[in-house]
Enzyme design. Structure first.
Site, PDB file in Angstrom:
ATOM      1  N   GLY A  27       0.884  -1.164  -0.103  1.00 25.82           N
ATOM      2  CA  GLY A  27      -0.075  -0.029  -0.173  1.00 25.82           C
ATOM      3  C   GLY A  27       0.813   1.231   0.109  1.00 25.82           C
ATOM      4  O   GLY A  27       2.114   1.138   0.378  1.00 25.82           O
ATOM      5  N   SER A  28       0.431   2.368  -0.253  1.00 21.20           N
ATOM      6  CA  SER A  28       0.906   3.477  -0.271  1.00 21.20           C
ATOM      7  C   SER A  28       0.346   4.754  -0.204  1.00 21.20           C
ATOM      8  O   SER A  28      -1.167   4.811  -0.428  1.00 21.20           O
ATOM      9  CB  SER A  28       1.881   3.702  -1.751  1.00 21.20           C
ATOM     10  OG  SER A  28       1.148   3.850  -2.759  1.00 21.20           O
ATOM     11  N   GLY A  29       0.697   5.796   0.479  1.00 18.36           N
ATOM     12  CA  GLY A  29      -0.378   6.915   0.840  1.00 18.36           C
ATOM     13  C   GLY A  29       0.708   8.256   0.172  1.00 18.36           C
ATOM     14  O   GLY A  29       1.684   8.036  -0.413  1.00 18.36           O
ATOM     15  N   ARG A  30       0.318   9.423   0.502  1.00 17.28           N
ATOM     16  CA  ARG A  30       1.034  10.445   0.089  1.00 17.28           C
ATOM     17  C   ARG A  30       2.556  10.535   0.476  1.00 17.28           C
ATOM     18  O   ARG A  30       3.153  11.164  -0.287  1.00 17.28           O
ATOM     19  CB  ARG A  30       0.357  11.836   0.458  1.00 17.28           C
ATOM     20  CG  ARG A  30      -0.910  12.183  -0.513  1.00 17.28           C
ATOM     21  CD  ARG A  30      -1.921  13.196   0.287  1.00 17.28           C
ATOM     22  NE  ARG A  30      -2.154  12.754   1.537  1.00 17.28           N
ATOM     23  CZ  ARG A  30      -2.983  13.615   2.459  1.00 17.28           C
ATOM     24  NH1 ARG A  30      -2.989  14.852   2.162  1.00 17.28           N
ATOM     25  NH2 ARG A  30      -3.074  12.995   3.545  1.00 17.28           N
ATOM     26  N   SER A  32       3.958   8.049   1.993  1.00 18.40           N
ATOM     27  CA  SER A  32       4.456   6.799   2.987  1.00 18.40           C
ATOM     28  C   SER A  32       4.418   5.453   1.775  1.00 18.40           C
ATOM     29  O   SER A  32       3.596   5.550   0.705  1.00 18.40           O
ATOM     30  CB  SER A  32       3.550   6.468   3.917  1.00 18.40           C
ATOM     31  OG  SER A  32       2.354   6.099   3.478  1.00 18.40           O
ATOM     32  N   VAL A  34       3.794   1.256   2.194  1.00 18.97           N
ATOM     33  CA  VAL A  34       3.791   0.444   3.190  1.00 18.97           C
ATOM     34  C   VAL A  34       4.183  -0.973   2.988  1.00 18.97           C
ATOM     35  O   VAL A  34       3.671  -1.346   1.625  1.00 18.97           O
ATOM     36  CB  VAL A  34       2.314   0.440   3.838  1.00 18.97           C
ATOM     37  CG1 VAL A  34       2.150  -0.611   5.091  1.00 18.97           C
ATOM     38  CG2 VAL A  34       1.962   1.669   4.588  1.00 18.97           C
ATOM     39  N   ASP A 146      -9.174  10.794  10.449  1.00 15.04           N
ATOM     40  CA  ASP A 146      -9.473  10.393   9.080  1.00 15.04           C
ATOM     41  C   ASP A 146      -9.627   9.283   8.987  1.00 15.04           C
ATOM     42  O   ASP A 146      -9.326   8.272   8.040  1.00 15.04           O
ATOM     43  CB  ASP A 146      -7.861  10.666   8.417  1.00 15.04           C
ATOM     44  CG  ASP A 146      -7.865  10.802   6.886  1.00 15.04           C
ATOM     45  OD1 ASP A 146      -8.903  11.073   6.457  1.00 15.04           O
ATOM     46  OD2 ASP A 146      -6.962  10.667   6.317  1.00 15.04           O
TER      47      ASP A 146
HETATM   48  N1  LIG Z   1      -1.038  -2.231   9.268  1.00 15.32           N
HETATM   49  C1  LIG Z   1      -1.388  -2.324   7.938  1.00 15.32           C
HETATM   50  N2  LIG Z   1      -1.790  -3.475   7.268  1.00 15.32           N
HETATM   51  C2  LIG Z   1      -1.966  -3.539   6.049  1.00 15.32           C
HETATM   52  N3  LIG Z   1      -2.133  -2.797   5.110  1.00 15.32           N
HETATM   53  C3  LIG Z   1      -1.775  -1.354   5.492  1.00 15.32           C
HETATM   54  C4  LIG Z   1      -1.491  -1.221   6.911  1.00 15.32           C
HETATM   55  N4  LIG Z   1      -1.327   0.177   7.216  1.00 15.32           N
HETATM   56  C5  LIG Z   1      -1.134   0.814   5.882  1.00 15.32           C
HETATM   57  N5  LIG Z   1      -1.683  -0.188   5.061  1.00 15.32           N
HETATM   58  C6  LIG Z   1      -1.910  -0.071   3.535  1.00 15.32           C
HETATM   59  O1  LIG Z   1      -1.219   1.127   3.137  1.00 15.32           O
HETATM   60  C7  LIG Z   1      -1.974   2.181   2.584  1.00 15.32           C
HETATM   61  C8  LIG Z   1      -1.320   3.531   3.253  1.00 15.32           C
HETATM   62  O2  LIG Z   1      -1.415   3.480   4.360  1.00 15.32           O
HETATM   63  P1  LIG Z   1      -1.402   4.655   5.418  1.00 15.32           P
HETATM   64  O3  LIG Z   1      -2.924   5.256   4.926  1.00 15.32           O
HETATM   65  O4  LIG Z   1      -1.069   4.466   6.561  1.00 15.32           O
HETATM   66  O5  LIG Z   1      -0.378   5.837   4.727  1.00 15.32           O
HETATM   67  P2  LIG Z   1      -0.543   7.481   4.706  1.00 15.32           P
HETATM   68  O6  LIG Z   1       0.825   8.046   3.852  1.00 15.32           O
HETATM   69  O7  LIG Z   1      -0.756   8.000   6.048  1.00 15.32           O
HETATM   70  O8  LIG Z   1      -1.846   7.533   3.768  1.00 15.32           O
HETATM   71  P3  LIG Z   1      -2.408   9.013   3.085  1.00 15.32           P
HETATM   72  O9  LIG Z   1      -2.116   9.456   1.958  1.00 15.32           O
HETATM   73  O10 LIG Z   1      -4.057   8.611   3.464  1.00 15.32           O
HETATM   74  O11 LIG Z   1      -2.119   9.973   4.281  1.00 15.32           O
HETATM   75  C9  LIG Z   1      -3.272   1.903   3.369  1.00 15.32           C
HETATM   76  O12 LIG Z   1      -4.387   2.492   2.612  1.00 15.32           O
HETATM   77  C10 LIG Z   1      -3.279   0.389   3.405  1.00 15.32           C
HETATM   78  O13 LIG Z   1      -3.956   0.039   1.924  1.00 15.32           O
END
Ligand SMILES: Nc1ncnc2c1ncn2[C@@H]1O[C@H](COP(=O)(O)OP(=O)(O)OP(=O)(O)O)[C@@H](O)[C@H]1O
Length: 370
Positions: A27-30, A32, A34, A146
């Protein structure tokens, strides 16, 4: 092997050596990426490792002081993607904070996009766990800020749910005037934030979680506003224009939108939902945040009776409902036993960074993505 920190039950950190097996991007966010994979030491467990690269505000903070680490060190609950360990490393002169978290294999938003539908029993089971998570956060004076399907992870086989992504979470004591209007993703943003209130309370999470619960039951977004104004129009179309009392309670200016009569949630939802579900939604979707039921009271509502009956009901996959009744208990002990500290001399996160830099096998994709 890399040096990092574990968390004691009281929230204090202790140095520890960490060891991982293979991992893959899940997974990935803005800010991060994962990765999920196997942790080998000090415990053997499938984990998610969230690699976060700092923004300007947090650039100079050691990982021990990173806000998401600070918040997550104060919570521990089966319905939360708990922080188990953390470490940091350097990439292109940037600190990457690495959070080792409880892992579950599916994300609610992705399941919805794949067309997965939940039956009423499962929808109740997952909603119950989501409200257990919020109840635990409220007991620690923390607001997630959020809650949305992208931040809800699940194990569909076992019927388990965990709330993830504490990157926007806040402690209530420190939450004065921090510009709330654009906090919380629009579809899940409560009226007080849409109307410009800047004060955070746990009631924000109650609104967002109810919108997520509706999606579990009805398989569509409840209020899909095109922009802030449209979001307000959709909400006031169902709940009516805020009363003088609502406006006073939220501490906002009188909203400059068309005055509408309350149409009611039943007429708005195309599909007839479980009657108990309407009862629940009417108690949590209130314009005045002070009138919303708290999570602890939501958990006592009859909508969840079916998941509490003994012997436990069978889910559609034939498995017995997981025993989630104990999840209403707020003081879960961290499973993470204290282990032998890592070899001498981990005084600073910087040292951990240096060592992990040379030993880390994690991809540096995030450095090129930004
Ligand atoms: N503990 C976990 N187990 C499995 N998948 C996860 C976990 N934590 C995050 N993910 C996956 O990774 C994605 C990104 O994680 P997360 O939302 O924590 O990142 P972020 O950078 O904070 O996101 P945003 O862009 O919403 O701020 C999630 O949408 C999810 O699909």
């Amino acid at each position: 092997m890399m040096n990092g920190y574990g968390i004691k039950d009281g929230g204090e950190f202790f140095p520890v050596s960490l060891q991982f097996g293979g991992h893959k991007l899940c997974g990935s966010g803005r800010f991060s990426n994962v990765y999920c994979g196997q942790m080998i030491g000090p415990i053997q467990k499938e984990v998610a490792v969230k690699n976060v690269w700092s923004d300007t505000e947090t650039r100079h903070l050691p990982t021990t002081q990173y806000p998401e680490v600070q918040i997550l060190s104060k919570v521990f609950h089966p319905s939360i993607s708990n922080l188990l360990y953390f470490y940091s490393r350097n990439a292109n002169n940037k600190t990457i904070h690495c959070l080792v978290l409880d892992y579950l294999p599916s994300e609610m938003a992705k399941l919805r996009d794949q067309g997965v539908k939940f039956d009423v029993l499962d929808a109740k089971l997952y909603t119950f766990q989501l409200f257990c998570a919020i109840s635990h956060l409220a007991s620690k004076n923390i607001v997630h800020m959020d809650i949305k399907p992208q931040n809800v992870i699940m194990d569909r086989m076992k019927g388990l749910l965990k709330l993830a992504d504490f990157g926007n979470a806040r402690r209530l004591e420190t939450s004065e005037k921090t510009g709330g209007a654009y906090q919380v993703t629009r579809f899940y943003r409560p009226p007080e934030l849409l109307f410009g209130c800047e004060k955070f309370t746990s009631a924000i999470d109650i609104w967002s979680a109810t919108c997520v619960a509706f999606e579990l039951f009805a398989n569509r977004v409840l209020f899909r506003g095109k922009d802030t104004k449209d979001q307000i129009m959709l909400i006031t179309g169902v709940l009516g224009y805020p009363t003088d009392e609502d406006i006073k309670s939220m501490g906002v200016k009188r909203p400059r939108v068309a005055r509408k009569e309350a149409r009611g949630i039943e007429t708005f939802t195309s599909k007839m939902l479980d009657p108990d579900m309407y009862e629940f939604m009417k108690s949590t979707l209130k314009i005045d945040p002070k009138k919303r039921k708290t999570a602890i009271d939501v958990l006592k509502m009859s909508v969840f009776d079916v998941i509490k009956v003994v012997p436990r009901k069978k889910r559609s996959n034939g498995a017995e409902l997981p025993n989630v009744i104990g999840y209403t208990e707020m003081n879960h002990k961290r499973e993470c036993v204290e282990v032998e500290p890592a070899p001498a001399g981990i005084e600073t996160t910087e040292k951990a960074e240096k060592e992990s830099k040379s030993s880390s096998s994690h991809s540096t994709e995030e450095e090129t993505r930004k």
